[in-house]
Motif scaffolding. Structure first.
Motif, PDB file in Angstrom:
ATOM      1  N   THR A 350       0.839  -1.190   0.000  1.00 40.45           N
ATOM      2  CA  THR A 350       0.000   0.000   0.000  1.00 40.45           C
ATOM      3  C   THR A 350       0.878   1.245   0.000  1.00 40.45           C
ATOM      4  OG1 THR A 350      -0.099   0.178   2.420  1.00 40.45           O
ATOM      5  CG2 THR A 350      -1.747  -1.237   1.343  1.00 40.45           C
ATOM      6  N   LEU A 351       0.246   2.405  -0.167  1.00 37.58           N
ATOM      7  CA  LEU A 351       0.991   3.656  -0.101  1.00 37.58           C
ATOM      8  C   LEU A 351       1.686   3.814   1.247  1.00 37.58           C
ATOM      9  CD1 LEU A 351      -1.326   6.280  -1.851  1.00 37.58           C
ATOM     10  CD2 LEU A 351       0.954   5.564  -2.572  1.00 37.58           C
ATOM     11  N   ASP A 352       1.022   3.371   2.317  1.00 32.10           N
ATOM     12  CA  ASP A 352       1.596   3.485   3.648  1.00 32.10           C
ATOM     13  C   ASP A 352       2.673   2.433   3.908  1.00 32.10           C
ATOM     14  OD1 ASP A 352      -0.127   5.609   4.257  1.00 32.10           O
ATOM     15  OD2 ASP A 352      -1.726   4.216   4.800  1.00 32.10           O
ATOM     16  N   ASN A 353       2.600   1.314   3.206  1.00 29.82           N
ATOM     17  CA  ASN A 353       3.567   0.234   3.414  1.00 29.82           C
ATOM     18  C   ASN A 353       3.879  -0.446   2.077  1.00 29.82           C
ATOM     19  OD1 ASN A 353       5.255  -1.591   4.724  1.00 29.82           O
ATOM     20  ND2 ASN A 353       3.585  -3.015   5.143  1.00 29.82           N
ATOM     21  N   PRO A 354       4.598   0.241   1.197  1.00 32.46           N
ATOM     22  CA  PRO A 354       4.895  -0.339  -0.114  1.00 32.46           C
ATOM     23  C   PRO A 354       5.908  -1.470  -0.008  1.00 32.46           C
ATOM     24  CG  PRO A 354       6.029   1.758   0.150  1.00 32.46           C
ATOM     25  CD  PRO A 354       5.145   1.601   1.360  1.00 32.46           C
ATOM     26  N   VAL A 355       5.800  -2.435  -0.925  1.00 30.60           N
ATOM     27  CA  VAL A 355       6.725  -3.569  -0.978  1.00 30.60           C
ATOM     28  C   VAL A 355       7.316  -3.619  -2.381  1.00 30.60           C
ATOM     29  CG1 VAL A 355       6.990  -6.060  -0.780  1.00 30.60           C
ATOM     30  CG2 VAL A 355       5.403  -4.855   0.745  1.00 30.60           C
ATOM     31  N   ILE A 356       8.645  -3.486  -2.465  1.00 26.60           N
ATOM     32  CA  ILE A 356       9.349  -3.516  -3.745  1.00 26.60           C
ATOM     33  C   ILE A 356      10.388  -4.630  -3.677  1.00 26.60           C
ATOM     34  CG2 ILE A 356      10.704  -2.209  -5.411  1.00 26.60           C
ATOM     35  CD1 ILE A 356       9.614   0.354  -4.146  1.00 26.60           C
ATOM     36  N   LEU A 357      10.186  -5.668  -4.500  1.00 22.01           N
ATOM     37  CA  LEU A 357      11.057  -6.842  -4.471  1.00 22.01           C
ATOM     38  C   LEU A 357      11.375  -7.297  -5.886  1.00 22.01           C
ATOM     39  CD1 LEU A 357       9.284  -8.985  -1.713  1.00 22.01           C
ATOM     40  CD2 LEU A 357      11.518  -7.875  -1.508  1.00 22.01           C
TER      41      LEU A 357
END
Length: 399
Positions: A350-357
């Motif tokens: 989410t915008l508050d907790n983005p995950v980029i992997l």
């Protein structure tokens, strides 16, 4: 219309005081107190001249529609003289109760000519951040607005240092050819047309130059945000049954560039190394970051994203759902010696907790390439194969 109470006072001057006024069944307009004071010189003659003082009115979206309909209504020829002429109206602490629009309480004064023709209007916010004047012009009225240290009333609560607006009201149309704002060290210039003949319609253009994006981007996400200087331009339009729903139906397209900045909250070099899991914190410095921001209602899409610096370059796209969930993909090319290794990425969270992997295909390809050809060359070949597969899937997905 309903009222709670009313009384006639003779001192210090004759006047009628009405409390608890509610207009329309849904209370579209509510007034705490309404005072009508007749001019003594006209009290026993015709037409009578009165002054009106309205204290603490609250106007909802339906109330705005009612007032605009009355203001744009053309009065027919009437040979009979008016029995009552309103000379002056004073409004204290007007509160506009509109969804997605936050304005301070307003104090308004306006004068009318014989026949209830508007002469002049002066408006000022109770906190001194906003002022406006309305003066007659051919077939309409000129509205001039000044703002200082005002929180933007629509969209993100950004702070405006100074703003100047020039507007022309003609019937059921508001033309705004000049919007100039100074904020966050940069300038915003825009124009728009607003119509409400049947449905509400708005369209316009916007241009941004030299705006520091650190604080505005932190309003969107405190976890991952940008710093740097923003420039760009775009257009917007919307149609809705009432004014309060225009933002829900917005269609906007904005091409942007950010120079000499930092992506705070994520280190793309670490993410693309395939040796680490999702990490929090870190940052990625860049020379240029560009793309296209598209909005359709409550759905947002960042397309054609490109990031470049001395060590890496990246590209991608991200869709932002109304519930702030992210769904995107990208690719980061890291310079290793004289060669570039392109690593496909998945963007979620989410915008508050983005995950980029690194994408699952990239991880699988790296493992397979390493097993077949050994580390180094095998890992690179596996990643390239995974990147080609991801691009192929993306092509079919876009179709």
């Amino acid at each position: 219309m309903t009222i709670s109470s009313g009384r006639l006072l003779l001192l210090p001057s004759p006047r009628v005081v009405i409390n608890g006024v509610s207009i329309a069944e849904n209370g579209a307009i509510k007034i705490e107190q309404l005072t009508v004071t007749p001019s003594l010189s006209s009290i026993f003659s015709a037409p009578r001249v009165i002054d009106i003082h309205i204290n603490k009115p609250v106007v909802s979206n339906d109330g705005v529609d009612m007032m605009l309909a009355l203001a744009s209504k053309k009065t027919g020829d009437n040979s009979e003289p008016n029995m009552v002429n309103v000379r002056h109206v004073k409004i204290d602490a007007l509160q506009l109760d509109l969804p997605k629009l936050s304005l301070p309480a307003l104090n308004v004064e306006f004068s009318l000519l014989d026949g209830h023709q508007l002469s002049a209007v002066a408006l000022k916010s109770a906190d001194g951040t906003l002022s406006a004047t309305v003066t007659p012009e051919q077939d309409g009225h000129l509205i001039s607005v000044l703002a200082k240290k005002l929180t933007l009333p629509v969209g993100l609560p950004m702070m405006i240092d100074n703003a100047v607006l020039e507007m022309h009201l003609k019937g059921q149309r508001l033309d705004v050819p000049r919007i100039e704002m100074d904020l966050y060290g940069g300038k915003v210039n825009a124009n728009l047309d607003l119509l409400w003949h049947k449905d509400w319609r708005v369209n316009g253009k916007v241009k941004v130059a030299g705006l520091s994006v650190r604080e505005p981007s932190k309003l969107i996400s405190k976890a991952v945000y940008l710093s740097g200087q923003l420039s760009g331009n775009g257009y917007f339009s919307a149609t809705a049954k009432d004014a309060g729903k225009l933002m829900d139906n917005i269609n906007a397209n904005f091409t942007f560039q950010v120079h000499d900045g930092v992506v705070h909250g994520v280190d793309l070099i670490k993410v693309a190394s395939l040796l680490t899991k999702q990490t929090t914190g870190g940052e990625t410095a860049f020379d240029d970051f560009s793309g296209v921001a598209n909005a359709k209602g409550k759905q947002y899409h960042l397309k054609d994203l490109k990031l470049s610096s001395g060590l890496l370059s990246g590209s991608g796209q991200v869709a932002i759902a109304p519930n702030k969930e992210l769904d995107g993909s990208g690719e980061v090319e890291i310079k290793r010696g004289v060669s570039l290794v392109a690593v496909p990425l998945d963007i979620s969270g989410t915008l508050d907790n983005p995950v980029i992997l690194p994408s699952k295909a990239a991880v699988a390809g790296a493992v397979a390439g390493t097993a077949i050809l050994g580390p180094g060359l095998g890992t690179s070949v596996g990643i390239k194969a995974a990147g080609a597969l991801d691009k192929l899937k993306g092509l079919f997905k876009n179709e």
